[in-house]
Every structure is written in structure tokens, then in C-alpha cells.
Design a protein around this motif. Structure first.
Motif, PDB file in Angstrom:
ATOM      1  N   GLU A  22     -11.918  -6.638  12.159  1.00  0.00           N
ATOM      2  CA  GLU A  22     -12.435  -7.171  10.913  1.00  0.00           C
ATOM      3  C   GLU A  22     -11.343  -7.913  10.152  1.00  0.00           C
ATOM      4  O   GLU A  22     -10.200  -7.480  10.091  1.00  0.00           O
ATOM      5  N   GLN A  23     -11.703  -9.028   9.533  1.00  0.00           N
ATOM      6  CA  GLN A  23     -10.740  -9.857   8.806  1.00  0.00           C
ATOM      7  C   GLN A  23     -10.079  -9.078   7.677  1.00  0.00           C
ATOM      8  O   GLN A  23      -8.882  -9.245   7.421  1.00  0.00           O
ATOM      9  N   GLU A  24     -10.838  -8.245   6.999  1.00  0.00           N
ATOM     10  CA  GLU A  24     -10.287  -7.479   5.881  1.00  0.00           C
ATOM     11  C   GLU A  24      -9.223  -6.494   6.366  1.00  0.00           C
ATOM     12  O   GLU A  24      -8.190  -6.314   5.712  1.00  0.00           O
ATOM     13  N   LYS A  25      -9.453  -5.873   7.526  1.00  0.00           N
ATOM     14  CA  LYS A  25      -8.457  -4.946   8.060  1.00  0.00           C
ATOM     15  C   LYS A  25      -7.208  -5.695   8.528  1.00  0.00           C
ATOM     16  O   LYS A  25      -6.084  -5.210   8.354  1.00  0.00           O
ATOM     17  N   LEU A  26      -7.415  -6.878   9.121  1.00  0.00           N
ATOM     18  CA  LEU A  26      -6.267  -7.686   9.493  1.00  0.00           C
ATOM     19  C   LEU A  26      -5.444  -8.026   8.252  1.00  0.00           C
ATOM     20  O   LEU A  26      -4.209  -7.939   8.262  1.00  0.00           O
ATOM     21  N   HIS A  27      -6.128  -8.403   7.182  1.00  0.00           N
ATOM     22  CA  HIS A  27      -5.432  -8.750   5.936  1.00  0.00           C
ATOM     23  C   HIS A  27      -4.616  -7.565   5.426  1.00  0.00           C
ATOM     24  O   HIS A  27      -3.475  -7.744   4.958  1.00  0.00           O
ATOM     25  N   GLN A  28      -5.166  -6.358   5.509  1.00  0.00           N
ATOM     26  CA  GLN A  28      -4.446  -5.175   5.032  1.00  0.00           C
ATOM     27  C   GLN A  28      -3.192  -4.923   5.864  1.00  0.00           C
ATOM     28  O   GLN A  28      -2.150  -4.527   5.325  1.00  0.00           O
ATOM     29  N   ILE A  29      -3.281  -5.150   7.165  1.00  0.00           N
ATOM     30  CA  ILE A  29      -2.105  -4.971   8.033  1.00  0.00           C
ATOM     31  C   ILE A  29      -1.047  -6.010   7.701  1.00  0.00           C
ATOM     32  O   ILE A  29       0.146  -5.693   7.574  1.00  0.00           O
ATOM     33  N   LEU A  30      -1.478  -7.259   7.529  1.00  0.00           N
ATOM     34  CA  LEU A  30      -0.540  -8.320   7.181  1.00  0.00           C
ATOM     35  C   LEU A  30       0.082  -8.064   5.810  1.00  0.00           C
ATOM     36  O   LEU A  30       1.272  -8.357   5.585  1.00  0.00           O
ATOM     37  N   GLU A  31      -0.694  -7.516   4.898  1.00  0.00           N
ATOM     38  CA  GLU A  31      -0.170  -7.218   3.569  1.00  0.00           C
ATOM     39  C   GLU A  31       0.882  -6.109   3.633  1.00  0.00           C
ATOM     40  O   GLU A  31       1.887  -6.151   2.911  1.00  0.00           O
ATOM     41  N   ARG A 132      16.874  -7.474  12.527  1.00  0.00           N
ATOM     42  CA  ARG A 132      16.654  -6.052  12.207  1.00  0.00           C
ATOM     43  C   ARG A 132      15.548  -5.886  11.174  1.00  0.00           C
ATOM     44  O   ARG A 132      14.793  -4.906  11.206  1.00  0.00           O
ATOM     45  N   GLN A 133      15.468  -6.842  10.260  1.00  0.00           N
ATOM     46  CA  GLN A 133      14.450  -6.747   9.215  1.00  0.00           C
ATOM     47  C   GLN A 133      13.041  -6.872   9.787  1.00  0.00           C
ATOM     48  O   GLN A 133      12.082  -6.319   9.240  1.00  0.00           O
ATOM     49  N   THR A 134      12.899  -7.609  10.885  1.00  0.00           N
ATOM     50  CA  THR A 134      11.570  -7.756  11.482  1.00  0.00           C
ATOM     51  C   THR A 134      11.051  -6.424  12.008  1.00  0.00           C
ATOM     52  O   THR A 134       9.839  -6.189  12.021  1.00  0.00           O
ATOM     53  N   TYR A 135      11.965  -5.552  12.434  1.00  0.00           N
ATOM     54  CA  TYR A 135      11.532  -4.264  12.967  1.00  0.00           C
ATOM     55  C   TYR A 135      11.079  -3.310  11.864  1.00  0.00           C
ATOM     56  O   TYR A 135      10.209  -2.465  12.096  1.00  0.00           O
ATOM     57  N   ILE A 136      11.664  -3.453  10.682  1.00  0.00           N
ATOM     58  CA  ILE A 136      11.166  -2.679   9.544  1.00  0.00           C
ATOM     59  C   ILE A 136       9.731  -3.105   9.238  1.00  0.00           C
ATOM     60  O   ILE A 136       8.830  -2.270   9.078  1.00  0.00           O
ATOM     61  N   ALA A 137       9.511  -4.424   9.190  1.00  0.00           N
ATOM     62  CA  ALA A 137       8.165  -4.947   8.925  1.00  0.00           C
ATOM     63  C   ALA A 137       7.187  -4.550  10.028  1.00  0.00           C
ATOM     64  O   ALA A 137       6.029  -4.220   9.758  1.00  0.00           O
ATOM     65  N   LEU A 138       7.655  -4.577  11.270  1.00  0.00           N
ATOM     66  CA  LEU A 138       6.828  -4.146  12.392  1.00  0.00           C
ATOM     67  C   LEU A 138       6.365  -2.713  12.194  1.00  0.00           C
ATOM     68  O   LEU A 138       5.188  -2.387  12.396  1.00  0.00           O
ATOM     69  N   GLY A 139       7.285  -1.837  11.793  1.00  0.00           N
ATOM     70  CA  GLY A 139       6.934  -0.436  11.582  1.00  0.00           C
ATOM     71  C   GLY A 139       5.866  -0.262  10.517  1.00  0.00           C
ATOM     72  O   GLY A 139       4.941   0.541  10.670  1.00  0.00           O
ATOM     73  N   PHE A 140       5.987  -1.029   9.426  1.00  0.00           N
ATOM     74  CA  PHE A 140       4.975  -0.952   8.374  1.00  0.00           C
ATOM     75  C   PHE A 140       3.626  -1.423   8.908  1.00  0.00           C
ATOM     76  O   PHE A 140       2.580  -0.850   8.579  1.00  0.00           O
ATOM     77  N   GLY A 141       3.642  -2.467   9.739  1.00  0.00           N
ATOM     78  CA  GLY A 141       2.397  -2.961  10.321  1.00  0.00           C
ATOM     79  C   GLY A 141       1.754  -1.947  11.248  1.00  0.00           C
ATOM     80  O   GLY A 141       0.531  -1.760  11.238  1.00  0.00           O
ATOM     81  N   LEU A 142       2.570  -1.281  12.051  1.00  0.00           N
ATOM     82  CA  LEU A 142       2.047  -0.258  12.968  1.00  0.00           C
ATOM     83  C   LEU A 142       1.410   0.894  12.203  1.00  0.00           C
ATOM     84  O   LEU A 142       0.350   1.403  12.588  1.00  0.00           O
ATOM     85  N   LEU A 143       2.072   1.311  11.139  1.00  0.00           N
ATOM     86  CA  LEU A 143       1.541   2.422  10.356  1.00  0.00           C
ATOM     87  C   LEU A 143       0.249   2.034   9.645  1.00  0.00           C
ATOM     88  O   LEU A 143      -0.712   2.804   9.615  1.00  0.00           O
ATOM     89  N   ALA A 144       0.218   0.819   9.088  1.00  0.00           N
ATOM     90  CA  ALA A 144      -1.002   0.350   8.420  1.00  0.00           C
ATOM     91  C   ALA A 144      -2.162   0.271   9.412  1.00  0.00           C
ATOM     92  O   ALA A 144      -3.291   0.656   9.097  1.00  0.00           O
ATOM     93  N   ALA A 145      -1.886  -0.216  10.614  1.00  0.00           N
ATOM     94  CA  ALA A 145      -2.926  -0.308  11.637  1.00  0.00           C
ATOM     95  C   ALA A 145      -3.465   1.078  11.987  1.00  0.00           C
ATOM     96  O   ALA A 145      -4.682   1.271  12.107  1.00  0.00           O
TER      97      ALA A 145
END
Length: 209
Positions: A22-31, A132-145
């Protein structure tokens, strides 16, 4: 789900069923990725959201033939700044000061100190810092997903130089670092999710001093 439940639910999905999330869930992960903390708040990267079939077909051999590239709903490519230049730092602080409605003099000391520290690092060291900063963001994305029950797989198995060329990253002063596949797991064929979760015990992993 609680945080613990979300962490236990998620797994690095090997087989996706091809359904679009769903687009809304994608948006939440990106946010969640957008809100992730980064050193000095610079956010020294961009995230490319890949849905185009032709691009992903070209990406698959670059990613060692991994099927997730084609079957996932979206592929996120994290690309770090190739260098943390003065122009990029100055641009961030200008934006920061505008958003916070403060004069540039309020952050000049911090900005100049940061530029001095960066001047002592090679371009490659600056890229490593940014990556290194991209991996912090990756972790937040994984958790949000996981919290949204969207399957996600972090992926480092790809030819970075070939991916940079495919997406034209050099022209933007970027270099790819890591990818994340998003979608819904194929419950019948995703053998990995059926395996027992293996993590080292608490007392072995953590050292209290």
C-alpha cells in the motif's frame, strides 16, 4: 504489535509474492528513513525508490541474480555522498538556519569546526563516513516495515560500480551502499522465514563494564 513482537516477526525475506504494498505504508517507511538520525544532521545520502520493471530487470544481474529484485514490491537503493564537500555542508546549514529561523552566526562556529575536521580526511574517508549514515537510515526503515508487517530484506550483494552506472549516480556525486527490498513474503516458498531465529545469547553479546 509491540516492538519485541515486530522484531521477532520480521525476517530477511528470500521470496516475495509480487504483490504491491500500500502507498500509505510505503510512505510511512520512507518517512522513518527520512527521520533517522545522522551525524550533524547532514543526511549525506539519497534513497532511490525503484519500481520500473525495465530498470529492475537490468539490476537483477548486477545483484547476482537475486530474485527479490524482480518479485519485491519496491527496491530502495541507498546512495551516499561521494564526498562531504564544503558546498554540501554550507548548503545544509543554510537550510537548517532557515527552518529554525536563526541567523547564520548561531551555527558558524559548529559549521567551521566541522569543515576543519572534514578537511583532515581524504575523499574516501568522507565517503565512508557518509555511507555509515545510510545504515542507520536502513535500520529505521527495517524497523518501520516490521511494525507495519511489510517484509523487508537488506541487501549488500551487488556490484556497486555497475549499480552506480545503471542509475547514473556519479553525475549526482553519489555512490551506492546498500539496498532494501520491500513487499510481502511468499509464505509457501520463503524457506528462510520458516527457520528458527538464531541470535547469540544476551550474556555472550553484551559486555558490561
Amino acid at each position: 504489535m509491540s516492538l519485541k513482537e515486530a522484531l521477532n516477526w520480521r525476517s530477511a525475506t528470500k521470496s516475495f509474492n509480487g504483490e504491491t504494498i500500500e502507498q500509505e505504508k510505503l510512505h510511512q517507511i520512507l518517512e522513518a528513513i527520512r527521520m533517522a538520525p545522522t551525524s550533524s544532521g547532514l543526511q549525506p545520502f539519497k534513497v532511490f525508490v525503484l519500481t520500473d520493471k525495465e530498470v529492475r530487470e537490468k539490476l537483477q544481474p548486477i545483484a547476482w541474480g537475486q530474485q527479490q529484485i524482480l518479485d519485491a514490491s519496491h527496491i530502495l537503493v541507498f546512495a551516499a555522498w561521494d564526498k562531504i564537500s564544503k558546498d554540501r555542508v554550507d548548503s545544509f546549514f543554510e537550510y537548517n538556519n532557515q527552518v529554525r529561523n536563526i541567523p547564520s552566526s548561531a551555527t558558524d562556529a559548529y559549521r567551521l569546526n566541522l569543515l576543519d575536521l572534514l578537511s583532515k580526511k581524504s575523499t574516501e574517508e568522507q565517503f565512508v563516513d557518509a555511507s555509515r549514515q545510510t545504515y542507520i537510515a536502513l535500520g529505521f526503515g527495517l524497523l518501520a516495515a516490521a511494525e507495519l508487517k511489510i517484509d523487508a530484506t537488506p541487501m549488500e550483494g551487488f556490484d556497486t560500480a555497475a549499480l552506480d552506472e545503471l542509475l547514473g549516480l556519479k553525475a549526482h556525486g553519489l555512490r551506492s551502499t546498500v539496498m532494501m527490498a520491500l513487499g510481502h513474503r511468499d509464505h509457501e516458498n520463503d524457506w528462510w522465514s520458516k527457520l528458527e531465529r538464531v541470535r547469540r545469547p544476551h550474556e555472550e553479546l553484551f559486555v558490561e563494564i
